[in-house]
Design an enzyme around this catalytic site. Structure first.
Site, PDB file in Angstrom:
ATOM      1  N   ARG A  52      44.592  -0.118 -22.143  1.00 50.62           N
ATOM      2  CA  ARG A  52      44.040   1.120 -22.687  1.00 50.62           C
ATOM      3  C   ARG A  52      44.896   1.700 -23.798  1.00 50.62           C
ATOM      4  O   ARG A  52      44.432   2.487 -24.618  1.00 50.62           O
ATOM      5  CB  ARG A  52      43.830   2.150 -21.560  1.00 50.62           C
ATOM      6  CG  ARG A  52      42.831   3.225 -21.922  1.00 50.62           C
ATOM      7  CD  ARG A  52      43.409   4.629 -21.902  1.00 50.62           C
ATOM      8  NE  ARG A  52      44.174   4.867 -20.715  1.00 50.62           N
ATOM      9  CZ  ARG A  52      45.322   5.512 -20.738  1.00 50.62           C
ATOM     10  NH1 ARG A  52      45.835   5.968 -21.879  1.00 50.62           N
ATOM     11  NH2 ARG A  52      45.980   5.703 -19.611  1.00 50.62           N
ATOM     12  N   TYR A 106      24.428   6.806 -41.022  1.00 46.36           N
ATOM     13  CA  TYR A 106      23.909   6.103 -39.845  1.00 46.36           C
ATOM     14  C   TYR A 106      23.478   7.177 -38.818  1.00 46.36           C
ATOM     15  O   TYR A 106      24.184   8.170 -38.625  1.00 46.36           O
ATOM     16  CB  TYR A 106      24.996   5.181 -39.279  1.00 46.36           C
ATOM     17  CG  TYR A 106      24.721   4.745 -37.876  1.00 46.36           C
ATOM     18  CD1 TYR A 106      23.604   3.969 -37.578  1.00 46.36           C
ATOM     19  CD2 TYR A 106      25.554   5.130 -36.825  1.00 46.36           C
ATOM     20  CE1 TYR A 106      23.327   3.591 -36.273  1.00 46.36           C
ATOM     21  CE2 TYR A 106      25.289   4.757 -35.525  1.00 46.36           C
ATOM     22  CZ  TYR A 106      24.168   3.987 -35.252  1.00 46.36           C
ATOM     23  OH  TYR A 106      23.902   3.627 -33.972  1.00 46.36           O
ATOM     24  N   ASP A 178      32.734   4.617 -43.883  1.00 47.90           N
ATOM     25  CA  ASP A 178      32.152   3.619 -42.976  1.00 47.90           C
ATOM     26  C   ASP A 178      31.781   2.411 -43.828  1.00 47.90           C
ATOM     27  O   ASP A 178      30.847   2.460 -44.631  1.00 47.90           O
ATOM     28  CB  ASP A 178      30.925   4.217 -42.275  1.00 47.90           C
ATOM     29  CG  ASP A 178      30.290   3.249 -41.272  1.00 47.90           C
ATOM     30  OD1 ASP A 178      30.410   2.022 -41.480  1.00 47.90           O
ATOM     31  OD2 ASP A 178      29.663   3.711 -40.309  1.00 47.90           O
ATOM     32  N   LYS A 203      28.626  -5.539 -35.975  1.00 46.06           N
ATOM     33  CA  LYS A 203      27.753  -6.051 -37.027  1.00 46.06           C
ATOM     34  C   LYS A 203      28.404  -7.252 -37.726  1.00 46.06           C
ATOM     35  O   LYS A 203      28.617  -8.266 -37.084  1.00 46.06           O
ATOM     36  CB  LYS A 203      27.414  -4.910 -37.988  1.00 46.06           C
ATOM     37  CG  LYS A 203      26.983  -3.613 -37.277  1.00 46.06           C
ATOM     38  CD  LYS A 203      25.718  -3.822 -36.487  1.00 46.06           C
ATOM     39  CE  LYS A 203      25.046  -2.589 -35.942  1.00 46.06           C
ATOM     40  NZ  LYS A 203      25.754  -1.672 -35.087  1.00 46.06           N
TER      41      LYS A 203
HETATM   42  N1  PLP Z   1      28.042   2.652 -38.507  1.00 47.28           N
HETATM   43  C1  PLP Z   1      26.942   2.017 -38.956  1.00 47.28           C
HETATM   44  C2  PLP Z   1      26.707   1.938 -40.427  1.00 47.28           C
HETATM   45  C3  PLP Z   1      26.036   1.454 -38.053  1.00 47.28           C
HETATM   46  O1  PLP Z   1      24.932   0.835 -38.510  1.00 47.28           O
HETATM   47  C4  PLP Z   1      26.294   1.558 -36.658  1.00 47.28           C
HETATM   48  C5  PLP Z   1      25.366   0.990 -35.654  1.00 47.28           C
HETATM   49  O2  PLP Z   1      24.274   0.581 -35.963  1.00 47.28           O
HETATM   50  C6  PLP Z   1      27.442   2.247 -36.241  1.00 47.28           C
HETATM   51  C7  PLP Z   1      28.302   2.760 -37.179  1.00 47.28           C
HETATM   52  C8  PLP Z   1      27.753   2.407 -34.776  1.00 47.28           C
HETATM   53  O3  PLP Z   1      28.223   1.205 -34.273  1.00 47.28           O
HETATM   54  P1  PLP Z   1      28.198   0.780 -32.718  1.00 47.28           P
HETATM   55  O4  PLP Z   1      26.774   0.579 -32.344  1.00 47.28           O
HETATM   56  O5  PLP Z   1      29.042  -0.446 -32.701  1.00 47.28           O
HETATM   57  O6  PLP Z   1      28.825   1.924 -31.972  1.00 47.28           O
END
Ligand code: PLP
Length: 389
Positions: A52, A106, A178, A203
């Protein structure tokens, strides 16, 4: 010290962060599944080797690999992309602080700000990543950070990213981006001056749609603050998922380059097709961000969106008629995926907010996999012929 010249991204993906020789001479860094390791008297809490606390051998190995790939000084892996985002924000913001936030996010990140920022005592203002005047105008004496995305979902816009990083530096703000949609193959935020880059490693970084993970990359000081925050909040990545992620990273450059090429080929065919009303892909010559994104990015990514002629019904038929892509949300895996954002990622928004964001009911989002580009193009051309309009 190696006498090799600086490596390119394909070589970094395979060799960065690797131990040579690995434990017991292993070429593949093993999974250290143990939760705890013997500790020396007086060891600082955050340095105790404990899963952790994000300090066990497999975790440290993965962090080195992630940092090198994006040209950051340090990295930390998290249990999900949302854990990477929320922990980064918690490491930077205190009660009373204000943050500027890109106005196209997102859905999960948008929901986090709108549902939880106030609980934490934070205030936020949505700003247009294309409009520098809006950043200056929205900043207050309490503003501590700015948060944006590299390529926005689902319209694939690319903001004035270099200017955002420069503005943040001038104004003394922490810049967070991001970088999920671009991946380190197409964009490396530390080189442009961003303080923290966050990813849904679920992803492209992993690339096989078989785990949920996140990553935060940046300066040693900023990432140390994120890791210590993560240690308190508890969103660490399990060792086995970390092993799969490190394995996925080794093929990142090959996969993303194939996905870039597939998206470019598909976008080009769709843009010329009489049954297509609009295509959103930054690699197309008429995309509004084509010029500056061409300077920022090494590739335009594997994501595109399209509005077939015939409205929402045609969009649904297209999704049901293509044979290669799975009808599923998420993105970045080796298999192509297709989805209608108004019914998936953006379903939580009100129809008015969706309309304001340009997320129309007829918009179809495609995540290109690594199939042969001709097969993908033929599949969509066949489906468009079949659906009528
Ligand atoms: N950022 C983007 C651009 C995303 O498309 C996503 C999920 O689709 C996330 C963050 C969140 O990721 P996670 O589903 O791994 O928590």
């Amino acid at each position: 010290m190696s006498s090799r010249p600086e490596s390119r991204i394909e070589t970094l993906a395979v060799h960065s962060g690797e131990r040579r020789p690995g434990p017991e001479g292993s070429v593949v860094f093993p999974i250290y599944q143990g939760t705890v390791y013997s500790v020396d008297e007086g060891t600082d809490y955050h340095d105790i080797k404990y899963l952790r606390l994000n300090s066990t051998p497999s975790q440290v190995y993965l962090h080195g690999k992630l940092a090198a790939l994006e040209g950051g000084e340090a990295a930390v892996a998290t249990a999900s992309g949302m854990a990477a985002i929320t922990t980064s924000l918690h490491s930077v913001l205190r009660a009373g602080d204000h943050i500027l936030v890109g106005n196209t996010l997102y859905g999960g990140t948008h929901d986090f700000f709108t549902h939880h920022a106030t609980d934490n005592g934070w205030t936020y203002t949505f700003v247009d990543p294309h409009d520098p005047a809006s950043w200056e105008a929205a900043a207050t004496p309490d503003t501590k950070a700015i948060y944006v995305e590299t390529i926005t979902n689902p319209l694939m816009r690319v903001g004035r990213l270099a200017e955002i990083a420069a503005f943040a530096r001038r104004a003394g703000l922490v810049s967070i981006i991001d970088n999920t949609f671009a991946s380190p193959v197409n964009f490396r935020p530390p080189a442009v001056g961003f303080d923290l880059s966050v990813h849904s490693a679920t992803k492209y970084l992993n690339g096989h749609s078989d785990l949920v993970a996140g990553a935060v990359i940046g300066s040693a000081e900023r990432v140390d603050a994120v890791r210590k925050t993560l240690n308190h909040y508890g969103g660490s990545l399990d060792a086995h998922a970390g092993f799969l992620l490190a394995r996925g990273l080794k093929t990142l450059a090959l996969r993303v380059k194939a996905q870039n090429a597939n998206a470019q080929a598909l976008a080009t065919m769709l843009a010329a097709h009489p049954k297509v009303a609009a295509v959103n892909y930054p690699g197309l010559p008429d995309h509004p961000d084509r010029a500056h994104s061409g300077e920022l990015l090494d590739g335009f990514g594997g994501m595109l969106s399209v509005r077939p002629v015939g409205g929402a019904a045609a969009a649904e038929r297209l999704c049901q008629t293509v044979e290669l892509p799975y009808y599923a949300p998420s993105l970045g895996g080796v298999e192509s995926l297709i989805t209608v954002p108004a019914k998936s990622s953006h379903a939580g928004m009100s129809p008015a907010d969706r309309a304001a964001a340009g997320v129309t009911d007829d918009l179809v989002r495609i995540s290109c996999g690594i199939e042969n580009p001709d097969d993908l193009v033929d599949d969509f051309a066949r489906a468009l012929d079949k659906i009528g309009a």
